[in-house]
Motif scaffolding. Sequence first.
Motif, PDB file in Angstrom:
ATOM      1  N   GLY A 256     -11.985   7.236  -6.862  1.00 51.68           N
ATOM      2  CA  GLY A 256     -11.252   7.629  -8.059  1.00 51.68           C
ATOM      3  C   GLY A 256      -9.766   7.390  -7.914  1.00 51.68           C
ATOM      4  O   GLY A 256      -9.105   6.884  -8.829  1.00 51.68           O
ATOM      5  N   ILE A 257      -9.200   7.761  -6.763  1.00 52.02           N
ATOM      6  CA  ILE A 257      -7.775   7.484  -6.525  1.00 52.02           C
ATOM      7  C   ILE A 257      -7.521   5.987  -6.572  1.00 52.02           C
ATOM      8  O   ILE A 257      -6.534   5.523  -7.165  1.00 52.02           O
ATOM      9  CB  ILE A 257      -7.338   8.071  -5.168  1.00 52.02           C
ATOM     10  N   ALA A 258      -8.413   5.214  -5.964  1.00 56.41           N
ATOM     11  CA  ALA A 258      -8.231   3.759  -5.933  1.00 56.41           C
ATOM     12  C   ALA A 258      -8.278   3.148  -7.330  1.00 56.41           C
ATOM     13  O   ALA A 258      -7.460   2.288  -7.674  1.00 56.41           O
ATOM     14  CB  ALA A 258      -9.306   3.126  -5.043  1.00 56.41           C
ATOM     15  N   ARG A 259      -9.213   3.583  -8.166  1.00 57.54           N
ATOM     16  CA  ARG A 259      -9.334   3.014  -9.504  1.00 57.54           C
ATOM     17  C   ARG A 259      -8.177   3.460 -10.411  1.00 57.54           C
ATOM     18  O   ARG A 259      -7.712   2.687 -11.258  1.00 57.54           O
ATOM     19  CB  ARG A 259     -10.675   3.393 -10.128  1.00 57.54           C
TER      20      ARG A 259
ATOM     21  N   PRO B 206       2.953  11.042  -1.701  1.00 51.74           N
ATOM     22  CA  PRO B 206       2.805   9.724  -1.075  1.00 51.74           C
ATOM     23  C   PRO B 206       2.502   8.623  -2.087  1.00 51.74           C
ATOM     24  O   PRO B 206       1.905   8.860  -3.130  1.00 51.74           O
ATOM     25  CB  PRO B 206       1.615   9.922  -0.135  1.00 51.74           C
ATOM     26  N   ASP B 207       2.942   7.409  -1.746  1.00 47.70           N
ATOM     27  CA  ASP B 207       2.591   6.220  -2.519  1.00 47.70           C
ATOM     28  C   ASP B 207       1.200   5.740  -2.118  1.00 47.70           C
ATOM     29  O   ASP B 207       0.805   5.836  -0.956  1.00 47.70           O
ATOM     30  CB  ASP B 207       3.582   5.082  -2.247  1.00 47.70           C
ATOM     31  N   VAL B 208       0.466   5.217  -3.091  1.00 45.86           N
ATOM     32  CA  VAL B 208      -0.769   4.496  -2.793  1.00 45.86           C
ATOM     33  C   VAL B 208      -0.365   3.041  -2.575  1.00 45.86           C
ATOM     34  O   VAL B 208       0.060   2.356  -3.497  1.00 45.86           O
ATOM     35  CB  VAL B 208      -1.791   4.609  -3.936  1.00 45.86           C
ATOM     36  N   VAL B 209      -0.468   2.589  -1.334  1.00 46.93           N
ATOM     37  CA  VAL B 209       0.015   1.258  -0.958  1.00 46.93           C
ATOM     38  C   VAL B 209      -1.039   0.193  -1.213  1.00 46.93           C
ATOM     39  O   VAL B 209      -0.751  -0.882  -1.733  1.00 46.93           O
ATOM     40  CB  VAL B 209       0.432   1.245   0.529  1.00 46.93           C
ATOM     41  N   ALA B 210      -2.272   0.485  -0.819  1.00 47.25           N
ATOM     42  CA  ALA B 210      -3.348  -0.503  -0.948  1.00 47.25           C
ATOM     43  C   ALA B 210      -4.694   0.218  -0.872  1.00 47.25           C
ATOM     44  O   ALA B 210      -4.779   1.349  -0.371  1.00 47.25           O
ATOM     45  CB  ALA B 210      -3.259  -1.555   0.155  1.00 47.25           C
ATOM     46  N   THR B 211      -5.735  -0.452  -1.371  1.00 50.28           N
ATOM     47  CA  THR B 211      -7.087   0.111  -1.316  1.00 50.28           C
ATOM     48  C   THR B 211      -8.079  -0.990  -0.946  1.00 50.28           C
ATOM     49  O   THR B 211      -7.791  -2.179  -1.118  1.00 50.28           O
ATOM     50  CB  THR B 211      -7.511   0.737  -2.662  1.00 50.28           C
ATOM     51  N   ARG B 212      -9.224  -0.575  -0.468  1.00 50.12           N
ATOM     52  CA  ARG B 212     -10.298  -1.532  -0.207  1.00 50.12           C
ATOM     53  C   ARG B 212     -11.648  -0.846  -0.363  1.00 50.12           C
ATOM     54  O   ARG B 212     -11.828   0.282   0.094  1.00 50.12           O
ATOM     55  CB  ARG B 212     -10.186  -2.137   1.196  1.00 50.12           C
ATOM     56  N   SER B 213     -12.596  -1.537  -0.994  1.00 46.92           N
ATOM     57  CA  SER B 213     -13.960  -1.044  -1.188  1.00 46.92           C
ATOM     58  C   SER B 213     -14.925  -1.867  -0.358  1.00 46.92           C
ATOM     59  O   SER B 213     -14.728  -3.079  -0.177  1.00 46.92           O
ATOM     60  CB  SER B 213     -14.360  -1.142  -2.673  1.00 46.92           C
ATOM     61  N   ARG B 214     -15.964  -1.204   0.142  1.00 42.65           N
ATOM     62  CA  ARG B 214     -17.019  -1.910   0.858  1.00 42.65           C
ATOM     63  C   ARG B 214     -18.376  -1.383   0.423  1.00 42.65           C
ATOM     64  O   ARG B 214     -18.548  -0.187   0.208  1.00 42.65           O
ATOM     65  CB  ARG B 214     -16.887  -1.725   2.377  1.00 42.65           C
TER      66      ARG B 214
ATOM     67  N   ALA C 134     -18.115   2.468   0.989  1.00 42.92           N
ATOM     68  CA  ALA C 134     -16.940   3.058   1.623  1.00 42.92           C
ATOM     69  C   ALA C 134     -15.714   2.724   0.795  1.00 42.92           C
ATOM     70  O   ALA C 134     -15.658   1.681   0.130  1.00 42.92           O
ATOM     71  CB  ALA C 134     -16.773   2.540   3.049  1.00 42.92           C
ATOM     72  N   GLU C 135     -14.740   3.614   0.830  1.00 46.93           N
ATOM     73  CA  GLU C 135     -13.465   3.373   0.148  1.00 46.93           C
ATOM     74  C   GLU C 135     -12.341   3.777   1.089  1.00 46.93           C
ATOM     75  O   GLU C 135     -12.370   4.858   1.698  1.00 46.93           O
ATOM     76  CB  GLU C 135     -13.369   4.181  -1.143  1.00 46.93           C
ATOM     77  N   PHE C 136     -11.357   2.886   1.202  1.00 49.39           N
ATOM     78  CA  PHE C 136     -10.184   3.129   2.032  1.00 49.39           C
ATOM     79  C   PHE C 136      -8.950   3.128   1.137  1.00 49.39           C
ATOM     80  O   PHE C 136      -8.785   2.228   0.302  1.00 49.39           O
ATOM     81  CB  PHE C 136     -10.028   2.040   3.092  1.00 49.39           C
ATOM     82  N   VAL C 137      -8.086   4.123   1.306  1.00 46.09           N
ATOM     83  CA  VAL C 137      -6.847   4.219   0.532  1.00 46.09           C
ATOM     84  C   VAL C 137      -5.700   4.414   1.508  1.00 46.09           C
ATOM     85  O   VAL C 137      -5.643   5.425   2.226  1.00 46.09           O
ATOM     86  CB  VAL C 137      -6.895   5.399  -0.467  1.00 46.09           C
ATOM     87  N   LEU C 138      -4.794   3.457   1.554  1.00 46.64           N
ATOM     88  CA  LEU C 138      -3.627   3.544   2.423  1.00 46.64           C
ATOM     89  C   LEU C 138      -2.495   4.243   1.680  1.00 46.64           C
ATOM     90  O   LEU C 138      -2.106   3.824   0.586  1.00 46.64           O
ATOM     91  CB  LEU C 138      -3.177   2.155   2.869  1.00 46.64           C
ATOM     92  N   LEU C 139      -1.997   5.312   2.276  1.00 42.18           N
ATOM     93  CA  LEU C 139      -0.909   6.089   1.705  1.00 42.18           C
ATOM     94  C   LEU C 139       0.352   5.921   2.550  1.00 42.18           C
ATOM     95  O   LEU C 139       0.282   5.671   3.755  1.00 42.18           O
ATOM     96  CB  LEU C 139      -1.280   7.583   1.656  1.00 42.18           C
ATOM     97  N   ARG C 140       1.491   6.099   1.903  1.00 42.77           N
ATOM     98  CA  ARG C 140       2.766   6.114   2.646  1.00 42.77           C
ATOM     99  C   ARG C 140       3.677   7.159   2.029  1.00 42.77           C
ATOM    100  O   ARG C 140       3.964   7.115   0.832  1.00 42.77           O
ATOM    101  CB  ARG C 140       3.446   4.739   2.605  1.00 42.77           C
TER     102      ARG C 140
END
Length: 361
Positions: A145-148, A210-218, A344-350
Motif C-alpha cells: 500500500g505504501i509503495a502504490r 521519512p522519504d519513500v526513496v524506492a520500492t520493489r515487488s516480487r 514480497a514488497e520492499f520499501v526503501l526509506l530515508r
Amino acid sequence: MSRIAAVATALPSHRYPQQAITDMLAPMVARDPRRQALMRRMHASSHVDTRHLVLPLEDYRDALTFGQTNDRFVEEVTALAATAVAGALEEARVRADEVDLIVFTSVTGVSAPSVDALLVPRLGMREDVKRMPMFGLGCVAGASGIARVHDYLEGHADGVALLVSVELCSLTVQRDDDSMDNLVASGLFGDGAAAVVLVGAARAAGVAGPDVVATRSRLYPGSRDVIGFRPSETGFRVILTAGVVEVIDANFAADATAFLAAQGLGVPDVGTWIAHPGGPKVLDAFQRGLGLPEGALARSWASMARVGNLSSSSVLHVLADELHADRAASGYGLLFALGPGVSAEFVLLRWPEPAEALAAA
C-alpha cells in the motif's frame, strides 16, 4: 519522492492475555485432547503475550455463518478505520478534504461498496476523492500500500494520499478445524488498524517523516499454496504452511540485497529495519538471511508480543512505533513484508538529516 507525514494505529478495546484466548479456543478448534495439547504448546511458543479482539471473548463461542461474520466485519471495520484515519490526519495536520487519494486494504472481510467509500462521508472527504480498494494481498498489503501510494504521488507532487489498513483476523478463526494451519493461526493473529498519510514532494517542506526513496515487488512462482485464504461456508479458512520460511530462505536475502544495490547501498548502510512480524520463524528467517545483529528487528518482535500478527496492519504498527520512538531514526530504513502469492514488497526509506529538515521548513 513522497514523504510519510504521519502513521496512526487503532486497536479494539477487548484485550486479552494469550492464555485466556487459548483456553477459550482450544475446545472449539480441536476436539481431540492430543490436538488440543499441541495447540496449547504452539500458542505458548508463539511469542505473543496479548491480543486485541474486535468482539468480547465469549462471543466467539457462537457458530456464525460466513454472512453473519461478514456483517460484523463491515460494521466493526468501518469504525476502527475511522479512528485510525482521524488520528493520522490530526498528526499530519491535514484536513480530510485535502486528501486526493484513499487506498484501503483488508483481507479478512468483504464489502461493496468498499470500506473506503463508507469512510468518505463519515470523515468529510471530498466527493471527487480517488479511491483504490485492495483485496487479496494479505500480510504484504501494508508495505504494498505504501509503495502504490508512492507511485501515485510520484506523478502528483502536490498531492495528499491516505493508506488505510484494517484486519479483523479473529473473525476468520474456524471452529472444528484442527489443521496445523488453523492451530498456528489461532495463536498468532490479532485485530487492528493503521492509517498512513503521505504527501508529494512539493508538499514535503516542514514534514519530518521519512522519504519513500524506492520500492520493489516480487512474486515467487510455484508458491500459491504456501499462504493465503480459502473461502468456505463458514468464512475464510487460513492457509499457513512451513513453506513460508522455505521461500524466505531461498529468496529473501538475495532480493533484499539486490534491491539495496540498485540504490547504491548495502546491508550495513541500513540503520532501521521495519519487518512484518509474521511469526517467530519468519522473523528469525529475515534476520538469518540478512545477517543482522541481535536486536535489529526488536520493534517487530515487541509489536508481535504486544498485539500479535495483524496481517497487513502489522508492518504499519511497527512503522508507527519507529516514528513515535523517543530516539528518532536517521539515515536509511528498509520496510518489508511477505504475503500470499508468495509475494514480497520492499520499501526503501530515508529520514532527512536535521539540517535538511530545517532548510525545508
